[in-house]
Design a protein around this motif. Structure first.
Motif, PDB file in Angstrom:
ATOM      1  N   GLU A 252       0.831  -1.058   0.220  1.00 60.60           N
ATOM      2  CA  GLU A 252      -0.115   0.457   0.095  1.00 60.60           C
ATOM      3  C   GLU A 252       0.682   1.371   0.145  1.00 60.60           C
ATOM      4  O   GLU A 252       0.753   2.689  -0.785  1.00 60.60           O
ATOM      5  CB  GLU A 252      -1.163   0.303   1.288  1.00 60.60           C
ATOM      6  N   TYR A 253       2.443   1.123   0.361  1.00 60.24           N
ATOM      7  CA  TYR A 253       2.634   1.800   0.631  1.00 60.24           C
ATOM      8  C   TYR A 253       3.415   2.806  -0.605  1.00 60.24           C
ATOM      9  O   TYR A 253       3.483   4.105  -1.458  1.00 60.24           O
ATOM     10  CB  TYR A 253       4.178   2.197   1.218  1.00 60.24           C
ATOM     11  N   CYS A 259      -0.533   7.826  -4.781  1.00 60.39           N
ATOM     12  CA  CYS A 259      -1.789   8.969  -4.220  1.00 60.39           C
ATOM     13  C   CYS A 259      -1.511  10.634  -3.955  1.00 60.39           C
ATOM     14  O   CYS A 259      -1.461  11.388  -4.088  1.00 60.39           O
ATOM     15  CB  CYS A 259      -2.503   8.502  -3.115  1.00 60.39           C
TER      16      CYS A 259
ATOM     17  N   MET B  99      -5.744  10.589   0.794  1.00 62.91           N
ATOM     18  CA  MET B  99      -6.304   8.849   1.135  1.00 62.91           C
ATOM     19  C   MET B  99      -5.661   8.608   2.369  1.00 62.91           C
ATOM     20  O   MET B  99      -4.551   8.866   2.281  1.00 62.91           O
ATOM     21  CB  MET B  99      -5.726   7.818  -0.184  1.00 62.91           C
ATOM     22  N   PHE B 101      -5.400   4.812   4.289  1.00 65.30           N
ATOM     23  CA  PHE B 101      -5.088   3.920   3.737  1.00 65.30           C
ATOM     24  C   PHE B 101      -5.607   2.181   5.170  1.00 65.30           C
ATOM     25  O   PHE B 101      -5.173   3.232   5.952  1.00 65.30           O
ATOM     26  CB  PHE B 101      -4.448   3.246   3.185  1.00 65.30           C
ATOM     27  N   GLN B 102      -6.088   1.536   4.657  1.00 67.59           N
ATOM     28  CA  GLN B 102      -6.381   0.572   5.621  1.00 67.59           C
ATOM     29  C   GLN B 102      -5.441  -0.015   6.468  1.00 67.59           C
ATOM     30  O   GLN B 102      -5.044  -0.242   7.532  1.00 67.59           O
ATOM     31  CB  GLN B 102      -7.203  -0.766   5.280  1.00 67.59           C
ATOM     32  N   ASP B 103      -4.110  -0.671   5.910  1.00 67.30           N
ATOM     33  CA  ASP B 103      -3.811  -0.915   6.525  1.00 67.30           C
ATOM     34  C   ASP B 103      -2.368  -0.565   7.187  1.00 67.30           C
ATOM     35  O   ASP B 103      -1.692   0.091   6.282  1.00 67.30           O
ATOM     36  CB  ASP B 103      -2.615  -2.952   5.562  1.00 67.30           C
ATOM     37  N   SER B 106       1.885  -1.890   5.968  1.00 62.53           N
ATOM     38  CA  SER B 106       1.977  -2.612   4.638  1.00 62.53           C
ATOM     39  C   SER B 106       1.461  -0.598   3.595  1.00 62.53           C
ATOM     40  O   SER B 106       2.765  -0.405   3.559  1.00 62.53           O
ATOM     41  CB  SER B 106       1.067  -2.780   4.174  1.00 62.53           C
ATOM     42  N   SER B 107       1.059   0.205   4.588  1.00 61.44           N
ATOM     43  CA  SER B 107       0.658   1.806   3.979  1.00 61.44           C
ATOM     44  C   SER B 107       2.400   2.900   4.017  1.00 61.44           C
ATOM     45  O   SER B 107       1.723   3.542   3.850  1.00 61.44           O
ATOM     46  CB  SER B 107       0.067   1.969   4.264  1.00 61.44           C
ATOM     47  N   LEU B 108       3.134   2.119   5.049  1.00 65.81           N
ATOM     48  CA  LEU B 108       3.959   2.912   5.135  1.00 65.81           C
ATOM     49  C   LEU B 108       5.522   2.163   4.859  1.00 65.81           C
ATOM     50  O   LEU B 108       5.820   0.716   5.149  1.00 65.81           O
ATOM     51  CB  LEU B 108       4.169   3.773   6.926  1.00 65.81           C
ATOM     52  N   ASP B 183     -10.026   4.341   4.082  1.00 60.43           N
ATOM     53  CA  ASP B 183      -9.838   3.283   3.553  1.00 60.43           C
ATOM     54  C   ASP B 183     -10.012   2.518   4.771  1.00 60.43           C
ATOM     55  O   ASP B 183      -9.056   1.946   5.031  1.00 60.43           O
ATOM     56  CB  ASP B 183      -9.790   2.380   2.360  1.00 60.43           C
TER      57      ASP B 183
END
Lengths: 360, 339
Positions: A252-253, A259, B99, B101-103, B106-108, B183
């Protein structure tokens, strides 16, 4: 519900707060509060990995061996007064007893010369070869050539592999499909055959054009080997990097970076590649011995560096003729190849254990 | 109320993904004809079960996916219109729409310090003139989301889930957006931390006037934070209404079943309440049922449900439902209540 007063059991060890009033308590000072903050040292990925690497005795041993070898091959040519292509002479005169000397021995003329002048000549540490050249310095130069070939080839493979693999992996879809089919085709080409053909063609093409450059000393065989490394050997690296990037780009990163508006190139260089750095370091470390090995057996087949320059493989090949009488000349380069390849493999394994956090 | 200007308008948004099936490519209709609008400073909750296309709606809005068809208008400007072939470069709008993010795990990026993570949007949009200004901005953002300034030089893996989510929120806030797609920002967190983070979202909205599209599958959280709620099923919006209205007066049978699945904290009441358990599985989005997508599991389904997809109809101001048999269902419901 009302807050009911609960009767205290006489067995209870709880502190009875009703016995205290505000005066019994003292406010913690800022200094005391700060004592409660326990801050661990902030570690970076690199520090963390190095700490783990330092605990691995095999990897540390390999580093010591490699550093020792590199120091010797850097320093030795400045100390040893002989050259790798120099037939040893005394006062400009050759000597028949000069050839095939054993460890630390002098020839008859050298002994006579030393007695006459009282001057100490530099010993022939590994003796001399069949032409009367100092074997120690030849081994040193051979190791230099082999290591240099290994490192240059590995860097070439890694660079091409990273660029190709990351483009294919990141853009995916049709780009990936076409690029990976090209990789499949290259993968199926017989590398030995191409090296041999290439060296024959290059010998014709480059005849006399390289005089005076370093490439001339290495010879067309080596150039063709580099070219073939650049043409063929990057494919496994490219596949590996592509696989890594396919998994990393789904994090997601990466989406978060898109984004934010980060450009594709920036995402690749600042998010994706740093995250597959561990794999890149490890495969590079493992790529060097494979290149050294290829160079060695090419030289052994007579396709390696051109005479009089030596490499570990060509030294072993030359020693083959006198294997029974002078086994040391075969054993020395073989042992050095083994040491380098083993140390680099163990180091690569150690690096993987230390940096590939997926194994944790 | 409907006269008010909308910040974001989405009309007939479609997002199909091509999926290989043998040699032919079949479209996977992740989002099929979705329309809604969000006013400035408002929160629209988007609920639905896993795989119904909530996340896809959010990502398509931000143009992380190229929409198949539809029209997106943001702040009076058309960002995308498949009919008029308008497709604006999003780089300018990345500053206005963000946005979370959900998780949070994993979003960093694990190789970046908090300072760099929060500073990345500032770097991309060049929102500072000196290094000192960059640092000041980062520190004030960290303060806004309740992080300690001492944490700036640390790596993401040194934080707990809630703290990581705060970092993600600070990153989204860095460009001063008007609209944030959240999200499922709390579904990966513990309940106690969820409350903290949800409350922070509310405080930020009050302070900065940001509009949210709050995606979640937890109706309780959505009910708490949203002004309006849209219910999605298999890529379609089934019902959209004000938060309280949807709660008290749900019309669509799917909304009924969703609401009945919300856990009730009091066991005595929970025992008396009847759970509507849907039968069958969610149909594959590759083989959507004809007509209304919910008909295969709907207790009120009739023949005409298989023919036409019902359009969203306004039953009362601000409350729209996509169902052919609204009157029948409310009649049956009243009958049940009378019995």
């Amino acid at each position: 519900m009302e807050n009911k007063e609960v009767k205290k059991s006489f067995l209870s060890a709880q502190v009875d707060l009703s016995k205290f009033n505000a005066g019994n308590f003292e406010k913690a000072t800022d200094d005391e509060k700060r004592q409660q903050d326990v801050m661990g040292e902030s570690t970076t990925f690199l520090k963390d990995g190095l700490r783990r690497l330092r605990k691995n005795p095999l990897a540390m041993g390999s580093i010591v061996v490699l550093v020792a070898i590199i120091l010797v091959i850097l320093v030795a040519p400045h100390i040893v007064p002989y050259s790798y292509d120099e037939v040893i002479t005394v006062n400009g005169q050759r000597d028949k007893t000069m050839t095939n000397l054993s460890f630390m021995c002098y020839s008859d003329k050298e002994l006579a010369y030393m007695e006459e002048t009282g001057e100490d000549l530099f010993p022939h540490i590994f003796g001399t070869d069949g032409l009367g050249r100092d074997y120690f310095i030849r081994v040193i130069y051979g190791t230099r050539v082999s290591l240099a070939v290994g490192i240059v080839a590995a860097i070439m493979v890694v660079l091409i592999g990273i660029v190709y693999g990351s483009v294919a992996g990141y853009f995916g879809g049709k780009v990936d499909l076409i690029m990976m089919r090209i990789v499949d085709i290259i993968y199926s080409l017989p590398d030995m055959l191409i090296i041999i053909l290439m060296s024959v063609v290059l010998k014709e093409v480059l005849q006399g054009k390289l005089v005076g450059t370093v490439l001339d000393r290495l010879g067309t065989n080596m150039i063709s080997m580099f070219i073939v490394f650049g043409l063929l050997y990057w494919v496994s690296m490219a596949r590996l990097i592509r696989g890594q990037i396919l998994t990393i780009k789904n994090n997601e990163y990466v989406l978060a970076a898109k984004c934010i508006g980060t450009s594709n190139r920036k995402i690749l260089t600042s998010h994706i590649l740093p995250n597959c750095l561990s794999v890149i370091i490890i495969t590079t470390a493992l790529q060097i011995p494979s290149a050294i090995f290829t160079e060695s057996y090419l030289s052994f087949l007579g396709l390696g560096v051109s005479i009089p320059l030596s490499s570990l493989g060509s030294l072993a090949n030359d020693a083959r003729a006198g294997m029974q009488s002078y086994p040391a000349r075969l054993v020395i380069p073989a042992v050095i190849i083994c040491l380098i390849v083993l140390a680099l493999n163990l180091l690569g394994d150690g690096l993987r254990d230390a940096f590939d956090t997926k194994l944790d | 109320m409907s006269e008010e200007k909308y910040l974001l308008e989405v009309e007939h948004l479609k997002q199909y993904f091509p999926v290989k099936e043998g040699f032919s490519k079949v479209p996977l209709k992740a989002v099929d004809d979705v329309s809604f609008a969000i006013k400035p400073g408002e929160t629209l909750g988007l609920v639905g079960e896993s795989g119904c296309g909530k996340t896809t709606v959010g990502r398509t809005l931000l143009r992380l996916y190229q929409p198949t068809a539809g029209r997106i208008t943001f702040d009076g400007e058309v960002l995308f219109d498949s009919e008029k072939k308008i497709d604006v470069d999003m780089q300018l709008y990345r500053k206005k729409m963000q946005m979370v993010f959900q998780d949070p795990y994993s979003s960093l990026d694990p190789r970046m310090t908090v300072e760099d993570i929060i500073g990345e949007p500032l770097d991309v949009h060049k929102l500072y003139s000196s290094k000192a200004e960059r640092r000041d901005k980062i520190l004030s953002l960290m303060e806004t989301v309740g992080l300690n300034a001492e944490h700036a030089m640390r790596y993401a893996h040194e934080f707990s889930g809630g703290q990581r989510q705060r970092i993600g929120i600070a990153r989204a806030l860095a460009v001063n957006p008007k609209f944030i797609v959240c999200d499922e920002p709390v579904s990966a967190l513990d309940v106690s931390i969820q409350a903290q983070v949800v409350n922070m979202f509310e405080e930020l909205q009050e302070k900065l006037g940001i509009a949210y599209l709050f995606i979640a599958h937890d109706l309780l959280v959505v009910r708490h934070i949203s002004d309006r709620i849209a219910v999605m099923y298999l890529g379609h919006i089934m019902e959209i209404a004000d938060s309280d209205e949807l709660n008290e007066n749900p019309i669509h049978p799917y909304t009924h079943s969703l609401l009945s699945a919300v856990p009730i904290p009091d066991p005595n009441i929970a025992r008396q309440s009847k759970r509507i358990i849907l039968e069958g599985d969610v149909p594959s989005p590759l083989k959507m049922p004809s007509g209304c997508p919910f008909r295969t599991r709907c207790p009120y389904a009739q023949e005409d449900c298989a023919k036409v997809m019902p359009a969203l109809k306004e039953v009362s101001p601000g409350h729209s439902v996509a169902c052919h048999h609204i009157e029948d269902i409310s009649r049956i419901k009243k009958g049940v209540l009378l019995n």
